[in-house]
Structure formats: C-alpha cells, structure tokens
Design an enzyme around this catalytic site. Structure first.
Site, PDB file in Angstrom:
ATOM      1  N   ASP A 253       0.867  -1.169   0.000  1.00 12.44           N
ATOM      2  CA  ASP A 253       0.000   0.000   0.000  1.00 12.44           C
ATOM      3  C   ASP A 253       0.907   1.223   0.000  1.00 12.44           C
ATOM      4  O   ASP A 253       1.891   1.280   0.757  1.00 12.44           O
ATOM      5  CB  ASP A 253      -0.897   0.026   1.232  1.00 12.44           C
ATOM      6  CG  ASP A 253      -2.128  -0.870   1.085  1.00 12.44           C
ATOM      7  OD1 ASP A 253      -2.137  -1.721   0.177  1.00 12.44           O
ATOM      8  OD2 ASP A 253      -3.063  -0.725   1.897  1.00 12.44           O
ATOM      9  N   HIS A 302       0.030   0.940   7.292  1.00  8.45           N
ATOM     10  CA  HIS A 302       0.106   2.347   6.935  1.00  8.45           C
ATOM     11  C   HIS A 302       0.899   3.108   7.995  1.00  8.45           C
ATOM     12  O   HIS A 302       0.599   3.058   9.180  1.00  8.45           O
ATOM     13  CB  HIS A 302      -1.269   2.962   6.707  1.00  8.45           C
ATOM     14  CG  HIS A 302      -2.039   2.251   5.637  1.00  8.45           C
ATOM     15  ND1 HIS A 302      -3.395   2.437   5.454  1.00  8.45           N
ATOM     16  CD2 HIS A 302      -1.654   1.345   4.703  1.00  8.45           C
ATOM     17  CE1 HIS A 302      -3.806   1.679   4.436  1.00  8.45           C
ATOM     18  NE2 HIS A 302      -2.755   1.000   3.977  1.00  8.45           N
ATOM     19  N   ASP A 304       1.513   6.452   8.385  1.00 11.66           N
ATOM     20  CA  ASP A 304       1.312   7.868   8.673  1.00 11.66           C
ATOM     21  C   ASP A 304       0.515   8.196   9.935  1.00 11.66           C
ATOM     22  O   ASP A 304       0.303   9.370  10.244  1.00 11.66           O
ATOM     23  CB  ASP A 304       0.710   8.590   7.463  1.00 11.66           C
ATOM     24  CG  ASP A 304      -0.467   7.862   6.849  1.00 11.66           C
ATOM     25  OD1 ASP A 304      -0.900   6.838   7.416  1.00 11.66           O
ATOM     26  OD2 ASP A 304      -0.950   8.302   5.792  1.00 11.66           O
ATOM     27  N   CYS A 406      -4.506  10.347   4.964  1.00 12.62           N
ATOM     28  CA  CYS A 406      -5.055   9.185   4.258  1.00 12.62           C
ATOM     29  C   CYS A 406      -6.069   9.582   3.188  1.00 12.62           C
ATOM     30  O   CYS A 406      -6.110   8.992   2.109  1.00 12.62           O
ATOM     31  CB  CYS A 406      -5.733   8.243   5.248  1.00 12.62           C
ATOM     32  SG  CYS A 406      -4.665   7.542   6.503  1.00 12.62           S
TER      33      CYS A 406
END
Length: 422
Positions: A253, A302, A304, A406
C-alpha cells in the site's frame, strides 16, 4: 545537496529550464510536444515528408505532477470519496488488519453498506474539507463515483469492492511520477478504476505514470492460518516479524511509505511485503533511497499514524509505537516530536483505524497544517512548533480508516528535490 526543479511558469520555470537544458544539451524535442500536435499539423507533415525536419527546442509546459515531500506548499490534491463505500468481506487479510471488537461488525455487514446515517455525515465532512482546501488556495480533484457492490471474479478469488476514500493508499507521487500501488486486500483489487480518468489527464499533460505489478491475490499471498485471536497474539506475531501477507508476490500500500526528498521510508506491514518494498527500491534507484524502518506495533498497516514527517528535519513519532531506528533521525539532526494522547472518545466507531489518526495530519506548507478540530492538545503542540492549525472536523470520515493524510494524495507541491540526510 541535490536540487532539481520541476518545469513551471515564471522565474522558477526559467531556472528549471536553464538547469535541465544545461544537463541535457537541449537537443531533443519532447514527446508531449509531438503527441499534442494538431490534426492540421499532422497533415502538413505528410505533405513535407521528404523535407528534413528541423531540430527545435522542447516546448516548456507546466508539469501537472510534482511532489517530493510531505510539507512543501500544496498546490493540487486528490481527495477521496465516501460515497458508495462498502464494508469489505471478512477475509483473512481484513481480519488481520482490524481489531477484534469490530469482528462481529464485519461478519454481519461484510459486502454491505456502512450505516447510512454515519455515511451521510462522513460525505458532508469530506465536502467541507474540500471547500476549506480550496479556500486555502489548493486545487482539489476527486475520483469517479463507482458502484462497489458489483461482485467480481478472477481465476483466484471472488469479492465485492470497498471504496475510493483513501487515495493515499493506492497512489504515490514521487517527483513527476504517479505510482499505482499493488494493494493487498482483495476488496480493493479494482479500486484503481476510480482514479484512472484523473491519472490519464495528468499523463496527457506530461506526468509519468507507473503501475506496479498487479498481484493475483491468490491464496498463497496470505497465511490462511494466521493465528490471531487476541491483542496478545498481535503483539507476539509482530515481535516475531510475522504477517498475514507472505512473499508469494509483490504487494504494498502506498500509505506504508513516507517521503522526505531523496529518502523514502517504509515499513513491512500486514499489507506491504519485502518483495513490494524491493520492487520500489529498484524502481526508484538511483535517484531515491528506500529505507525500511519498524515499530513496536501490534498491527502495522500504513505508516502515517505512526511516523508522520511534517517538515525538513521534523517528524511526529507515535509514543505508543516507538521507532526502532529513531537514532538514524536524531544523528541527522532531526527533531522528533511525540504527539499528545488522542482525545477521541472510546465509543466513537473506528472500524478500520486507531485513535492515533489525530497525528494523521496534512501539511499545507511548513507553517500550516490541516488537523482534527476536536483535538485541542495537538493544536497546542503545533502552535508551540510555530505552525498554524487549519481545524476541520472529519470524525465520521475517520471511521472509514483514515485522517487527513489518508484521505488525500498531494499531486503538486511547490518545491525542489533535496536530501535531508547528509
């Protein structure tokens, strides 16, 4: 220090043309110039085919895609859509990325719409976010609305879709190149279709466009017996470096990467494997370096909301998920900031995320940040850093799995390519 400027209008464009012209000798006509010739020009060329075609200067055109980091002044951004979002089917890869308190929700609603009242609020919140971005001088683009309820079948699996809410998951901009990520969830196999009209538009205007190898998502890509039952299981497996995705084929991703000029940082996670990381490393070499970093995280997916780079030499590091390689940043003179504990209440549904979306912020430039309107303590943190907060409420949109970073992919930031590690 490496400095490269994207072709643009004004003095910056003149500087870039001079630099790139000196490097290349300004000896070839650009491909975009040739492909954009009019029909009448093509006819004239046929009539004079026997004549020698003169060598001319490339036509200087504004690069529609140009972004090297997470903090240069934001000029254009893609914002996702909550419309038509579906709960993904409760497959092994979804189970491994969600918390057990929500497993009954997935078992009951997988393949169906999220609660209608909640979704209406989420849609309204994102529309207001887009309005605020425009007010701040940012061009906003949106993916196409798609019916994600249509079931699809490949030789390896059958699924329904999910959404096009989180462009950060599927699209990464590195310089003037858009990279489509080969994501790991079966429910997201055809998510790229929502963004293709936009990407084709950017490509026609001169951007580079790369699609990473599309995974088959066959059963061998997943550990079908991934032994996850409790939070303790998650911590144990993460400590052992075991994930639901295998090394059967590359997958990643885009949201597992974070950019800082010539250096990109990535984590091995439930959706990003080492083959995917290696593909990116080879693809971006030699101009960029890809560094693997890791965290004490029971559910890595992910980067972040765990490690968010917000300025040159400035990073937010989740205190609950410490970075094992943090000394690399400290030795380079970086300032590591630990954001305060999120204020989001325990009863607010976060079906695909954690409370730490409070640090999932979007930098509009080095001195402006888009941040959750409800998180007073993080407002104070940014103010102490000399950064103005643009407060926006997207609490219901958070429930779909993402914060401001996101929900967006920055297409163009006004800046140059630099190295921040010497």
């Amino acid at each position: 220090m490496l400095r490269v400027r994207c072709l643009r209008g004004g003095s910056r464009g003149a500087e870039a043309a001079h630099l790139i012209g000196a490097m290349l000798g300004r000896s070839v006509t650009g491909w975009v110039q040739k492909t954009c010739q009019s029909t009448s020009s093509a006819a004239a060329a046929q009539q004079h085919a026997a004549e020698e075609e003169p060598v001319t200067e490339p036509v200087q055109q504004e690069c529609p895609v140009c972004s090297y980091n997470e903090w240069d002044p934001l000029e254009e951004v893609i914002v996702g859509r909550a419309e038509n979002a579906l709960v993904p089917p409760f497959t092994v890869e979804v189970k491994a990325n969600t918390y057990e308190k929500y497993w009954p929700f997935y078992q009951k609603h997988g393949g169906q719409s999220f609660p209608a009242d909640h979704m209406k609020k989420a849609v309204d919140e994102i529309e207001e976010m887009c309005n605020i971005l425009r007010h701040e001088g940012v061009v906003v683009k949106r993916p196409e609305p798609i019916d994600w309820s249509v079931e699809y079948k490949t030789p390896d699996f059958t699924s329904t879709g999910m959404y096009a809410a989180m462009p950060r998951d599927i699209l990464m901009v590195v310089g003037n190149e858009i990279i489509e990520a080969p994501m790991a969830w079966r429910a997201r196999f055809f998510e790229y279709r929502a963004y293709r009209p936009l990407i084709k538009e950017y490509f026609r205007k001169g951007a580079k466009w790369t699609t990473a190898p599309k995974p088959t998502m066959a059963d061998d890509l997943y550990d079908q017996d991934y032994p996850i039952r409790t939070v303790e299981d998650r911590h144990k497996l993460a400590a052992q470096g075991k994930f639901v995705t295998t090394e059967h084929e590359p997958c990643f991703d885009a949201a597992d990467f974070i950019r800082a000029g010539t250096d990109l940082f990535v984590q091995r996670s439930q959706v990003t494997n080492y083959m995917g990381i290696e593909w990116m490393r080879r693809h971006l070499a030699p101009d960029y370096k890809v560094h693997i970093i890791s965290f004490k995280d029971p559910n890595p997916m992910h980067i972040d909301a765990t490690f968010n780079i917000i300025g040159p030499g400035l990073v937010l590091s989740n205190p609950d998920r410490p970075c094992r390689q943090i000394d690399m940043f400290k030795k380079a003179g970086w300032t590591v900031v630990k954001p305060p504990t999120p204020l989001i209440p325990d009863d607010h549904p976060l079906w695909m995320s954690s409370k730490w979306l409070s640090m999932n912020v979007l930098m509009l430039d080095e001195k402006r940040v888009m941040v959750d309107a409800n998180e007073d303590t993080i407002h104070k943190m940014f103010e102490n850093l000399g950064i103005k907060t643009i407060k926006v409420n997207i609490r219901h949109a958070n429930s779909l799995g993402g914060g401001f970073h996101c929900w967006t992919t920055d297409v163009r930031r006004r800046g140059i390519l630099e190295s921040y590690f010497h």
